[in-house]
Design a protein around this motif. Structure first.
Motif, PDB file in Angstrom:
ATOM      1  N   ALA A 246     -26.823  84.188   8.308  1.00  0.00           N
ATOM      2  CA  ALA A 246     -27.492  83.969   9.615  1.00  0.00           C
ATOM      3  C   ALA A 246     -29.087  84.054   9.583  1.00  0.00           C
ATOM      4  CB  ALA A 246     -27.117  84.834  10.738  1.00  0.00           C
ATOM      5  N   LYS A 247     -29.812  83.145   8.805  1.00  0.00           N
ATOM      6  CA  LYS A 247     -31.146  83.304   8.556  1.00  0.00           C
ATOM      7  C   LYS A 247     -31.903  83.217   9.755  1.00  0.00           C
ATOM      8  CE  LYS A 247     -31.079  81.300   3.885  1.00  0.00           C
ATOM      9  NZ  LYS A 247     -31.663  80.569   2.791  1.00  0.00           N
ATOM     10  N   GLY A 248     -32.696  84.118  10.049  1.00  0.00           N
ATOM     11  CA  GLY A 248     -33.692  84.328  11.029  1.00  0.00           C
ATOM     12  C   GLY A 248     -32.829  84.954  12.259  1.00  0.00           C
ATOM     13  N   ASP A 249     -31.706  85.089  12.175  1.00  0.00           N
ATOM     14  CA  ASP A 249     -31.106  85.572  13.456  1.00  0.00           C
ATOM     15  C   ASP A 249     -30.584  86.993  13.318  1.00  0.00           C
ATOM     16  OD1 ASP A 249     -29.891  85.748  16.061  1.00  0.00           O
ATOM     17  OD2 ASP A 249     -28.552  83.946  15.685  1.00  0.00           O
ATOM     18  N   LYS A 250     -29.961  87.714  14.293  1.00  0.00           N
ATOM     19  CA  LYS A 250     -29.664  88.979  14.407  1.00  0.00           C
ATOM     20  C   LYS A 250     -28.132  89.042  14.518  1.00  0.00           C
ATOM     21  CE  LYS A 250     -33.531  90.761  16.623  1.00  0.00           C
ATOM     22  NZ  LYS A 250     -34.256  91.625  17.680  1.00  0.00           N
ATOM     23  N   CYS A 251     -27.757  90.185  13.965  1.00  0.00           N
ATOM     24  CA  CYS A 251     -26.129  90.538  14.391  1.00  0.00           C
ATOM     25  C   CYS A 251     -26.080  91.607  15.479  1.00  0.00           C
ATOM     26  CB  CYS A 251     -25.424  91.290  13.247  1.00  0.00           C
ATOM     27  SG  CYS A 251     -23.674  91.603  13.168  1.00  0.00           S
ATOM     28  N   GLU A 252     -25.804  91.054  16.651  1.00  0.00           N
ATOM     29  CA  GLU A 252     -25.755  92.016  17.972  1.00  0.00           C
ATOM     30  C   GLU A 252     -24.550  92.538  18.116  1.00  0.00           C
ATOM     31  OE1 GLU A 252     -27.129  89.651  21.129  1.00  0.00           O
ATOM     32  OE2 GLU A 252     -29.181  90.153  20.709  1.00  0.00           O
ATOM     33  N   SER A 253     -23.274  91.771  17.656  1.00  0.00           N
ATOM     34  CA  SER A 253     -22.030  92.405  17.867  1.00  0.00           C
ATOM     35  C   SER A 253     -21.095  91.704  16.816  1.00  0.00           C
ATOM     36  CB  SER A 253     -21.542  92.332  19.262  1.00  0.00           C
ATOM     37  OG  SER A 253     -21.190  91.231  19.607  1.00  0.00           O
ATOM     38  N   VAL A 254     -20.017  92.401  16.375  1.00  0.00           N
ATOM     39  CA  VAL A 254     -18.752  91.543  15.378  1.00  0.00           C
ATOM     40  C   VAL A 254     -17.988  91.425  16.621  1.00  0.00           C
ATOM     41  CG1 VAL A 254     -17.582  92.034  13.488  1.00  0.00           C
ATOM     42  CG2 VAL A 254     -19.762  93.045  13.501  1.00  0.00           C
ATOM     43  N   LEU A 255     -17.287  89.960  16.478  1.00  0.00           N
ATOM     44  CA  LEU A 255     -16.508  89.706  17.455  1.00  0.00           C
ATOM     45  C   LEU A 255     -14.994  89.743  16.741  1.00  0.00           C
ATOM     46  CD1 LEU A 255     -18.263  86.462  18.664  1.00  0.00           C
ATOM     47  CD2 LEU A 255     -18.450  88.571  19.683  1.00  0.00           C
ATOM     48  N   ALA A 256     -14.879  89.281  15.536  1.00  0.00           N
ATOM     49  CA  ALA A 256     -13.533  89.452  14.955  1.00  0.00           C
ATOM     50  C   ALA A 256     -13.828  89.482  13.397  1.00  0.00           C
ATOM     51  CB  ALA A 256     -12.615  88.420  15.498  1.00  0.00           C
ATOM     52  N   SER A 257     -12.752  89.692  12.679  1.00  0.00           N
ATOM     53  CA  SER A 257     -12.718  89.630  11.214  1.00  0.00           C
ATOM     54  C   SER A 257     -11.280  89.256  10.841  1.00  0.00           C
ATOM     55  CB  SER A 257     -13.032  90.953  10.497  1.00  0.00           C
ATOM     56  OG  SER A 257     -12.369  91.902  10.963  1.00  0.00           O
ATOM     57  N   GLY A 258     -11.075  88.622   9.619  1.00  0.00           N
ATOM     58  CA  GLY A 258     -10.004  88.171   9.296  1.00  0.00           C
ATOM     59  C   GLY A 258      -9.850  87.823   7.880  1.00  0.00           C
ATOM     60  N   LYS A 259      -8.722  87.243   7.333  1.00  0.00           N
ATOM     61  CA  LYS A 259      -8.923  86.859   5.849  1.00  0.00           C
ATOM     62  C   LYS A 259      -7.926  85.580   5.734  1.00  0.00           C
ATOM     63  CE  LYS A 259      -5.166  89.909   3.816  1.00  0.00           C
ATOM     64  NZ  LYS A 259      -4.877  91.025   2.817  1.00  0.00           N
ATOM     65  N   MET A 260      -8.241  84.860   4.567  1.00  0.00           N
ATOM     66  CA  MET A 260      -7.173  83.663   4.059  1.00  0.00           C
ATOM     67  C   MET A 260      -7.088  83.831   2.800  1.00  0.00           C
ATOM     68  SD  MET A 260      -7.785  79.895   5.583  1.00  0.00           S
ATOM     69  CE  MET A 260      -8.970  79.302   4.511  1.00  0.00           C
ATOM     70  N   GLU A 261      -6.127  83.185   2.333  1.00  0.00           N
ATOM     71  CA  GLU A 261      -5.549  83.186   0.894  1.00  0.00           C
ATOM     72  C   GLU A 261      -5.575  81.497   0.680  1.00  0.00           C
ATOM     73  OE1 GLU A 261      -5.370  85.798  -1.083  1.00  0.00           O
ATOM     74  OE2 GLU A 261      -5.049  87.577   0.705  1.00  0.00           O
ATOM     75  N   ARG A 262      -6.298  81.294  -0.616  1.00  0.00           N
ATOM     76  CA  ARG A 262      -6.085  79.997  -0.831  1.00  0.00           C
ATOM     77  C   ARG A 262      -6.452  79.763  -2.528  1.00  0.00           C
ATOM     78  NH1 ARG A 262      -6.972  74.969   1.607  1.00  0.00           N
ATOM     79  NH2 ARG A 262      -5.984  75.878   3.262  1.00  0.00           N
ATOM     80  N   ALA A 263      -5.252  79.392  -3.309  1.00  0.00           N
ATOM     81  CA  ALA A 263      -5.587  78.981  -4.582  1.00  0.00           C
ATOM     82  C   ALA A 263      -5.989  80.131  -5.427  1.00  0.00           C
ATOM     83  CB  ALA A 263      -6.581  77.906  -4.922  1.00  0.00           C
ATOM     84  N   GLY A 264      -5.256  81.491  -5.168  1.00  0.00           N
ATOM     85  CA  GLY A 264      -5.666  82.677  -5.752  1.00  0.00           C
ATOM     86  C   GLY A 264      -6.994  83.262  -5.725  1.00  0.00           C
ATOM     87  N   THR A 265      -7.608  82.922  -4.546  1.00  0.00           N
ATOM     88  CA  THR A 265      -8.786  83.444  -3.957  1.00  0.00           C
ATOM     89  C   THR A 265      -8.484  83.862  -2.573  1.00  0.00           C
ATOM     90  OG1 THR A 265      -9.994  82.029  -5.270  1.00  0.00           O
ATOM     91  CG2 THR A 265     -11.324  82.996  -3.424  1.00  0.00           C
ATOM     92  N   THR A 266      -8.974  85.078  -2.345  1.00  0.00           N
ATOM     93  CA  THR A 266      -9.011  85.646  -0.765  1.00  0.00           C
ATOM     94  C   THR A 266     -10.324  85.572  -0.160  1.00  0.00           C
ATOM     95  OG1 THR A 266      -7.258  87.416  -1.515  1.00  0.00           O
ATOM     96  CG2 THR A 266      -8.625  87.935   0.564  1.00  0.00           C
ATOM     97  N   TYR A 267     -10.369  85.015   0.897  1.00  0.00           N
ATOM     98  CA  TYR A 267     -11.724  84.776   1.777  1.00  0.00           C
ATOM     99  C   TYR A 267     -11.586  85.810   2.802  1.00  0.00           C
ATOM    100  CZ  TYR A 267     -11.952  80.412  -0.885  1.00  0.00           C
ATOM    101  OH  TYR A 267     -12.214  79.472  -2.104  1.00  0.00           O
ATOM    102  N   TYR A 268     -12.655  86.790   2.885  1.00  0.00           N
ATOM    103  CA  TYR A 268     -12.750  87.571   4.042  1.00  0.00           C
ATOM    104  C   TYR A 268     -13.631  87.018   4.707  1.00  0.00           C
ATOM    105  CZ  TYR A 268     -10.156  91.348   1.525  1.00  0.00           C
ATOM    106  OH  TYR A 268      -8.842  91.897   0.614  1.00  0.00           O
ATOM    107  N   LEU A 269     -13.421  87.174   6.317  1.00  0.00           N
ATOM    108  CA  LEU A 269     -14.344  86.394   7.045  1.00  0.00           C
ATOM    109  C   LEU A 269     -14.575  87.439   8.239  1.00  0.00           C
ATOM    110  CD1 LEU A 269     -12.137  84.287   6.291  1.00  0.00           C
ATOM    111  CD2 LEU A 269     -12.847  82.823   8.121  1.00  0.00           C
TER     112      LEU A 269
END
Length: 321
Positions: A246-269
């Protein structure tokens, strides 16, 4: 439930027969007895030296060969105890998990249920899960943690065993009391050990996730509207500031987090709210535990979704992979 009842019957028999057992030591299962592995401790010999009566139990196979779980009744006790017998280059050591008060029938160690090895911050850990009986009707699932020091000795982790104590009530009448749950102990340990990794920022426990080989944590500095995303794969944790996504922007709050698996890779969101708009932080853990901040992927997802919620963000991520 059958396993639990069998364990209780065997424990009762062992306690009642302890006085008449000529040798003072009963046979143990293969998991706690002699092993072809020369590093395995000699449980029978150690128990005889202590004057214990070993209790037959379906103890789990540990992920290390130089520690053996032991369920036993000490001389003069009316209830079973349990512990871990280790045999390393430093010698033989015993770690008590639970034992009854002298002259009392409680607490009791019913069974050592499960174990798992894991790594956090370059330290090798072992967690052992056991079931304790505190009263006639109260049963608890508990965890015990050790780590191996550079000399090869096992050291109980006081931070995890003393400062942070988890006891999960379980019902004797409920099926599944002996279902292995060591991975839950791993998850809780990772969260505790990683919660102090980023000084001056608050660990958001509700956003914490832990898999078998990796963990994801979010830290927030609300006063300065900053967030940090952390991924741990056993070695030194990798941290990424929200500004990457988030270039130039702030992190005022975290709304949610999760993860997804695809082709041997884990994506954390991590979906977070800025002043201008919502943003999505994405950190991946690929084969061989390679960790990377997916800034380009996060931008692509942002173009496909308004990032109103995590579900829509995941759908956009699927289209971008």
């Amino acid at each position: 439930m059958k396993n639990l009842l069998s364990a209780l019957v065997l424990i009762a028999l062992a306690v009642s027969q302890g006085a008449s057992n000529a040798s003072g030591v009963s046979n143990v299962t293969a998991a706690a007895g002699a092993s072809k592995d020369s590093s395995a401790p000699d449980v029978s010999k150690y128990a005889a030296q202590q004057g214990w009566t070993l209790v037959k139990s379906n103890t789990p196979k540990l992920p290390v060969s130089d520690i053996t779980p032991v369920l036993y009744t000490a001389k003069g006790d009316a209830a079973p105890s349990c512990g871990l017998l280790a045999h390393t280059a430093a010698g033989t050591e015993f770690f008590e998990l639970m034992s009854p008060e002298k002259g009392a029938g409680f607490p009791q160690c019913l069974l050592i249920n499960d174990a798992a090895a894991f790594e956090v911050r370059s330290r090798q850990y072992l967690v052992v899960e056991y079931i304790a009986r505190d009263t006639v009707e109260d049963f608890y699932r508990q965890y015990f943690y050790l780590y191996r020091d550079p000399a090869g000795r096992y050291i109980p982790d006081s931070e995890l065993n003393d400062a942070v104590v988890w006891t999960e009530p379980v019902l004797a009448s409920r099926d599944g009391i002996d279902v292995p749950r060591a991975q839950e102990g791993v998850r809780r340990a990772r969260g505790t050990l990683l919660s102090k990794t980023v000084p001056g920022m608050r660990f958001l426990g509700r956003e914490f996730m832990a898999g078998k080989n990796s963990s994801f944590a979010v830290f927030q500095d609300r006063a300065n509207s900053k967030c940090v995303f952390l991924v741990d794969v056993g070695a030194k944790p990798a941290t990424y500031g929200h500004e990457l996504f988030a270039k130039g922007d702030k992190c005022e709050s975290v709304l949610a987090s999760g993860k997804m698996e695809r082709a041997g890779t884990t994506y954390y969101l991590a979906l977070f709210k800025g002043v201008v708009r919502n943003h999505l932080g994405i950190v991946s853990v690929g084969p061989n535990n390679v960790v990377a901040a997916e800034t380009g992927l996060a931008i692509a997802v942002g173009k496909k979704s308004k990032l109103a919620d995590l579900k829509s963000a995941k759908e956009a991520l699927k289209l971008s992979l």
